[in-house]
Every structure is written in structure tokens, then in C-alpha cells.
Design a protein around this motif. Sequence first.
Motif, PDB file in Angstrom:
ATOM      1  N   GLY A  14     -68.960 -19.051  19.339  1.00  0.00           N
ATOM      2  CA  GLY A  14     -67.578 -18.671  19.643  1.00  0.00           C
ATOM      3  C   GLY A  14     -67.164 -17.425  18.865  1.00  0.00           C
ATOM      4  O   GLY A  14     -66.493 -16.530  19.398  1.00  0.00           O
TER       5      GLY A  14
ATOM      6  N   GLY B 190     -62.488 -24.584  16.975  1.00  0.00           N
ATOM      7  CA  GLY B 190     -62.915 -23.287  16.444  1.00  0.00           C
ATOM      8  C   GLY B 190     -63.945 -23.426  15.344  1.00  0.00           C
ATOM      9  O   GLY B 190     -64.643 -22.481  15.006  1.00  0.00           O
TER      10      GLY B 190
ATOM     11  N   ALA C 107     -68.744 -14.449  20.426  1.00  0.00           N
ATOM     12  CA  ALA C 107     -68.037 -14.063  21.647  1.00  0.00           C
ATOM     13  C   ALA C 107     -66.745 -13.322  21.293  1.00  0.00           C
ATOM     14  O   ALA C 107     -66.416 -12.288  21.889  1.00  0.00           O
ATOM     15  CB  ALA C 107     -67.719 -15.309  22.478  1.00  0.00           C
ATOM     16  N   ALA C 108     -66.029 -13.837  20.288  1.00  0.00           N
ATOM     17  CA  ALA C 108     -64.795 -13.168  19.864  1.00  0.00           C
ATOM     18  C   ALA C 108     -65.090 -11.741  19.418  1.00  0.00           C
ATOM     19  O   ALA C 108     -64.355 -10.800  19.740  1.00  0.00           O
ATOM     20  CB  ALA C 108     -64.131 -13.970  18.747  1.00  0.00           C
TER      21      ALA C 108
ATOM     22  N   ILE D  96     -64.612 -19.015  25.822  1.00  0.00           N
ATOM     23  CA  ILE D  96     -63.907 -17.870  25.225  1.00  0.00           C
ATOM     24  C   ILE D  96     -63.803 -16.747  26.269  1.00  0.00           C
ATOM     25  O   ILE D  96     -62.762 -16.104  26.438  1.00  0.00           O
ATOM     26  CB  ILE D  96     -64.667 -17.336  23.978  1.00  0.00           C
TER      27      ILE D  96
ATOM     28  N   VAL E  52     -62.426 -16.503  15.802  1.00  0.00           N
ATOM     29  CA  VAL E  52     -62.464 -17.169  17.110  1.00  0.00           C
ATOM     30  C   VAL E  52     -61.153 -17.901  17.398  1.00  0.00           C
ATOM     31  O   VAL E  52     -60.759 -18.070  18.549  1.00  0.00           O
ATOM     32  CB  VAL E  52     -63.679 -18.129  17.195  1.00  0.00           C
ATOM     33  N   ARG E  53     -60.453 -18.314  16.355  1.00  0.00           N
ATOM     34  CA  ARG E  53     -59.246 -19.115  16.561  1.00  0.00           C
ATOM     35  C   ARG E  53     -58.141 -18.335  17.290  1.00  0.00           C
ATOM     36  O   ARG E  53     -57.275 -18.923  17.913  1.00  0.00           O
ATOM     37  CB  ARG E  53     -58.759 -19.678  15.225  1.00  0.00           C
TER      38      ARG E  53
ATOM     39  N   GLY F  57     -61.118 -17.408  28.938  1.00  0.00           N
ATOM     40  CA  GLY F  57     -59.780 -17.136  28.405  1.00  0.00           C
ATOM     41  C   GLY F  57     -59.526 -15.637  28.331  1.00  0.00           C
ATOM     42  O   GLY F  57     -58.450 -15.138  28.710  1.00  0.00           O
ATOM     43  N   ALA F  58     -60.530 -14.909  27.863  1.00  0.00           N
ATOM     44  CA  ALA F  58     -60.375 -13.460  27.708  1.00  0.00           C
ATOM     45  C   ALA F  58     -60.177 -12.801  29.074  1.00  0.00           C
ATOM     46  O   ALA F  58     -59.328 -11.917  29.242  1.00  0.00           O
ATOM     47  CB  ALA F  58     -61.602 -12.886  27.002  1.00  0.00           C
TER      48      ALA F  58
ATOM     49  N   PHE G 230     -58.688 -16.757  19.853  1.00  0.00           N
ATOM     50  CA  PHE G 230     -59.029 -16.825  21.281  1.00  0.00           C
ATOM     51  C   PHE G 230     -58.853 -18.217  21.852  1.00  0.00           C
ATOM     52  O   PHE G 230     -59.173 -18.476  22.990  1.00  0.00           O
ATOM     53  CB  PHE G 230     -60.475 -16.363  21.495  1.00  0.00           C
ATOM     54  N   LEU G 231     -58.418 -19.144  21.018  1.00  0.00           N
ATOM     55  CA  LEU G 231     -58.259 -20.513  21.513  1.00  0.00           C
ATOM     56  C   LEU G 231     -56.832 -20.701  21.996  1.00  0.00           C
ATOM     57  O   LEU G 231     -55.897 -20.478  21.243  1.00  0.00           O
ATOM     58  CB  LEU G 231     -58.589 -21.520  20.408  1.00  0.00           C
TER      59      LEU G 231
END
Lengths: 201, 474
Positions: free
Chosen positions: B455, B179, B458-459, B363, B469-470, B366-367, B472-473
Amino acid sequence: MEKFTTLTAVAAPLPMDNVDTDKIIPARYLKTIKRTGLGAGLFSDIRKDGDGKGGPFVLDQPAYENAKILVVGDNFGCGSSREHAAWALLDAGIRCVIGESFSDIFSSNAGKNGILLIQLPPEQIAKLLDDASRGANATLTVDLEAQTIQGPDGGTISFEVDPWKKHCLLNGLDDIGLTLQKKGEIDSFEAGQKAQQPWLY
Amino acid sequence: MAQPRTLFEKIWDNHLVERQDDGTCLLYIDRHLVHEVTSPQAFEGLRLTGRKVRRPDATLAVPDHNVPTSDRSKGIEDEESRIQVETLSANCAEFGVPLIEMNDARQGIVHIIGPEQGLTQPGMTIVCGDSHTSTHGAFGALAFGIGTSEVEHVLATQTLIQRPAKNMRIAVDGDLPPGLTAKDLVLAIIGKIGTAGGTGHVIEYAGPAVRALSMEGRMTVCNMSIEGGARAGLIAPDQTTFDYLKGRPMAPKAGAYEQAVAFWQTLPSDEGARYDREVTLSVGEIEPQVTWGTSPEDVLPISGVVPDPSALEDEGERQGMTRSLKYMGLTPGTRLQDVAVDKVFIGSCTNGRIEDLRAVAAIAEGALKQGRKVAEGVYAMVVPGSGLVKEQAESEGLDRILVEAGFDWREPGCSMCLAMNADKLKPGERCASTSNRNFEGRQGPGGRTHLMSPGMAAAAAFKGKLADVREFLG
Ligand code: SF4
């Protein structure tokens, strides 16, 4: 470029730090392929905000119509390498900018266009900003040879300047012409480099 | 024994054509990159004085700032932009300068294509009429931005008149956790030293966290040196650098390559070399970063709140912050994660490389699995840094993931990093951006920019707000 020897002119105050080159001339004015006419875009985005007290921007006030000197804060000209910032100042008649500090690329661009940049400590800038806020009475005399600024009340401030820059400004030198005279030295540098790092050629 | 020297000093000494008594130097320039915005007046100067380009073979031109990022088959609609791009082509033809045309698959942002083509190599001096030339320092090349008069000087003489810069060393300890990226590092560095902190200096980045970065990450760090006031950034070349260069079209060919590597290995700073200023930072102190103001130094961890000018003692600083917050439309005390965005811009010479697009696609993937798409009302664009980055991303299927997640997949160029083409923010619009400058009006008059990593951008696209962003990890 035009020589810079002495300049007696009205000084306009712009007491802001970090005036970036996007503020001096926004990107949409960079589509020109000429060096002239850029004064029309000078400070255009911050100009519309006026002086912050409901009045017009400093360069739009009648007292500063003929200003050729600008007194600014710290880190003036930071950001992009666009020489358009220097061209825009020049086009608007500014020949000298006095501030606490200037970005490296802007400094070089100003010098190449006959604009003298003078760097002074914060106390002296505060005093000059105060002088400059007196409008058309705020006439300063900048003497590059003597490296002095004479204020409206007769006081004198000395300043430092890079000797090479001073030489070029005083004489209005075209440094490309000067460097082209060094053709022999450049040729032999290339020959030496080619022998040692052939992959560069 | 010879006096220990820094990487910068070695490159400088290697390129000295002449040194005057007052310390002014004539410095040889190995490579010169040219783009359409800062070169027309330089070529015009050559024409007026009847001068030639000394080394067209050491020069490479590409249009990037003005090019449209939508369908290019009909050319450039905006007349001034078109004239600028056409002028570059005409000048290159007249002076024999190699040009990558707008419709060439290799076209892209000048600082992306130099490294990609293998033009950028350790130990070189590289200039371009563009302040983010500092990017190329990631290879251990002395690379800096110049103005148009200097562009003309280099075209005519292949040299520049310069004074040596001061040496600054910034060492970053620790390992980057998931992240956290090169962008967070460099934003944190600028937050620490300030936008004028590097003025007059060349910054050499060192330490384990820097050594561990990929070439892409190193380029992101060096790219933003100029935002810290330094004209150039440097990272010592190592195996990562040599591996990156191997086999690239303009890199030394087999045979010469080994000879070049042997030379490149002599470049890193000597033990005991002297720096004018040293700064150390630990990764442990850093969280994902985001800017809140109109200067890159106005940066905070994403867990922060909008700062309060009334807490400042200095009146000038208070006024400055008040002005920034007014421009940004932010209220002191607001949690950064509550700030809603209208647009997301992923691209630029800071973060338009393949690794950046992979981070965004990861990201997005995952989303998508969680059934999420780009938040309603948010327009998110991805602008690859070059045609080759775009091709690579497409061959990896990143474009499909991004498009499915609701991103707009564009053609390469500078785009909304500086809004010279049609991609702009409207007044008052707020953008999560992976570019490098949050100056007033930078992404369009009245537009509001928050700088962050790919990242993080993107978040923000998925949340519709500045986001960590973390979360989304996996
Ligand atoms: S992407 Fe932005 S910063 Fe980079 S060269 Fe283009 S305009 Fe300049």
C-alpha cells in the motif's frame, strides 16, 4: 575440500560491519553454473570505491596482494544464502576470516569450503585490525588444532570453534560421504515416519 | 509429565535421525525446493561422485530468479540466464526431479509456489538454497535457507547435519489498524532487534496481532526473519493454516487431511515452554514503516526525517551511517515524505501474493476515482509472485485497474527484487519497493531502495514521493 591445519599469511583489514553477501558478490555474478572463477566478482561494487581515503581498495593494495586472511567487523556475510560468497573468497585466496560475528548460513557455507571463520570479541578484533593495517608485515599464524592466532608481535590469541566443524576442516572431510554411510539409520527413520505420517509419502 | 517444548523443539525432535555426543544432529528433511541459481553446482557434484537424488518425490524445482517478466514466447534473451534455466531443466530430467517449467501456468517464485501448491505443511522440515525459505515458517514448518553444498547434501541423503538453534519469541499485541500491514510489523521488529538480532535463533512470532494475520501476512512476516538474522521464523499452525491448505494439489487428500490436522494440532508450543530470548511489541507503537538506508534495520515511521550521523557517538556507527546516506543520496533532516522516487516495484516473495496485489489495486481504485494516475516520470511495475497469483488477480479484474492507473503489469518471477533478469534500477535511481533487501546494488548497481508495504509503495507511485498510505484510505 582442502584441509585447514595451520595458515601463516598476510591479514587484510576490512573494518566494516554488516558486510552482506550482495557486497561480497553481487547477484550479476551468480549466473555461472561453476564453482570457480568467482574471485573476479569479489567485493566488486565496494571495490570501486577504494579505501575511502582516495587509495585503492584494501585487496588491491600491493601489500595485501597475497592476503589469505581477512579481518572484518560485525555480522559478516548477512543476507542471501549464496555459497558464491564463500567460493569468491576462496577463489581470491582467502582461507580464513576473523570477525566479531558471522551470519548463520555464511558460516555453514564457509566451513563446507575449507574456510575457517574465527569469532572474537570487539577488543580483540580492534587489535587485529590495527595489526592488519600494518600491511605486508601483518602476518598472522592461525593454528586450528591448537585454536590459536599468533600476531606479528608474538602475542597469542585463543579462539573457540565448533568441534564438528574443526574435525571436518582439519581432515578436509566430505560430509556427504559420511552421511551416506548412515543409510540404514535414514531408511529406518523414513519407515517410522511413513507409519506415523503417511500423508508425507 | 513430559517437559514442555516449543514448536521448534517438537519439529526438531520429530526429525532427528541421529544425535552425536557433541550435539551435532543428523536432521531429516521432508521437502526440498530447488531453483536455478543455487543448484547447478550441487547437481554437478552428484554427477562427479556418481550419486543419485534420494527422494525426487520430496523435491520440487522451479526457475524464478532469472526469468524475464516480459513476453516469454521468444525465450530468454540473456545468454547466461538462459543457460542457467536450461541447466535446471536438464538436471531435473537427468535426476528425475519434478520441475515446473518457465512457461507453466504454475511457475513463480519458489517461496510463493510451495505454499500455493500445498507442498508447505505444518510440522515439516523444508529447505531450499535460498535464504527466504524462512517464508514457509508461516505454516509452522521449520524452513530455512541453505548453501549449495548443503543442497547437494540434501539431494544425496535427504538429511542435513545441523545443531539446534536457540529459541526466540516475539509477541505482538494489539490489532492492526487500517493502513498497517504484516510488512510494517516485520520492519518494525527488525528495526527493534537489528539485522543480527536473531543470529543463531529461530524466531517464533506470537501474540494477537500475529494470530489475526492471514496466511499471506504470516508469510510476509516469516519471510523477513532472515533480515533479522534468524535462519527461520515460525508461527504456530491454527485454523487459518488448516483452511488455507485444504484442497491444495499437494496437501493431504480427504481422509488423510483429517488425520494430518489432528497431528498439526499437537504442534503449537506447550504452556511453560522455555525461550532463550523474548521480545514484546505493541501495535500501538507502530506507524507505516519505510527504510532510509542500506540495511533493513535502517527503518523509520513514514512521518520521520532522514537521521543525522553527527548525532551518533560511536565512530564506527557514524561512518556506517554516513556511507549509507551518501549511497542513498539523502541529506540528514529531510522529511521522508519529501523524498522523490523514480520507480516503484511491487512484487517478490515478501509481497507478491494476491492479498498484496489487492491492497495495491484498492489504493489505485481510490486514486482513479479522484482522477489520479501514477505520477509523471515514475515507472511503476507490478510483478505477481506466480502465474496462479497473476491468473487470480486477472479474474478479479485487478490488472485492469492497475493498468488504467498507469502500472506496468508483468509476468511472474523474482524480477527487480535482485535484478538478475532485465529488470534493474539504473545508477542513482530511487525505488519504492515491496521486496526485502535494500542492500547497496541489490536492485541494480548504484540503485537506491526504500522498503515498504504494498500500500505504501502504491501511495508512493501516485505521489511520486515516499508517502503515507493512510492519506489514500477512504
Ligand atoms: S523474490 Fe527476491 S528474495 Fe524472494 S526468492 Fe526471489 S530474489 Fe530471493
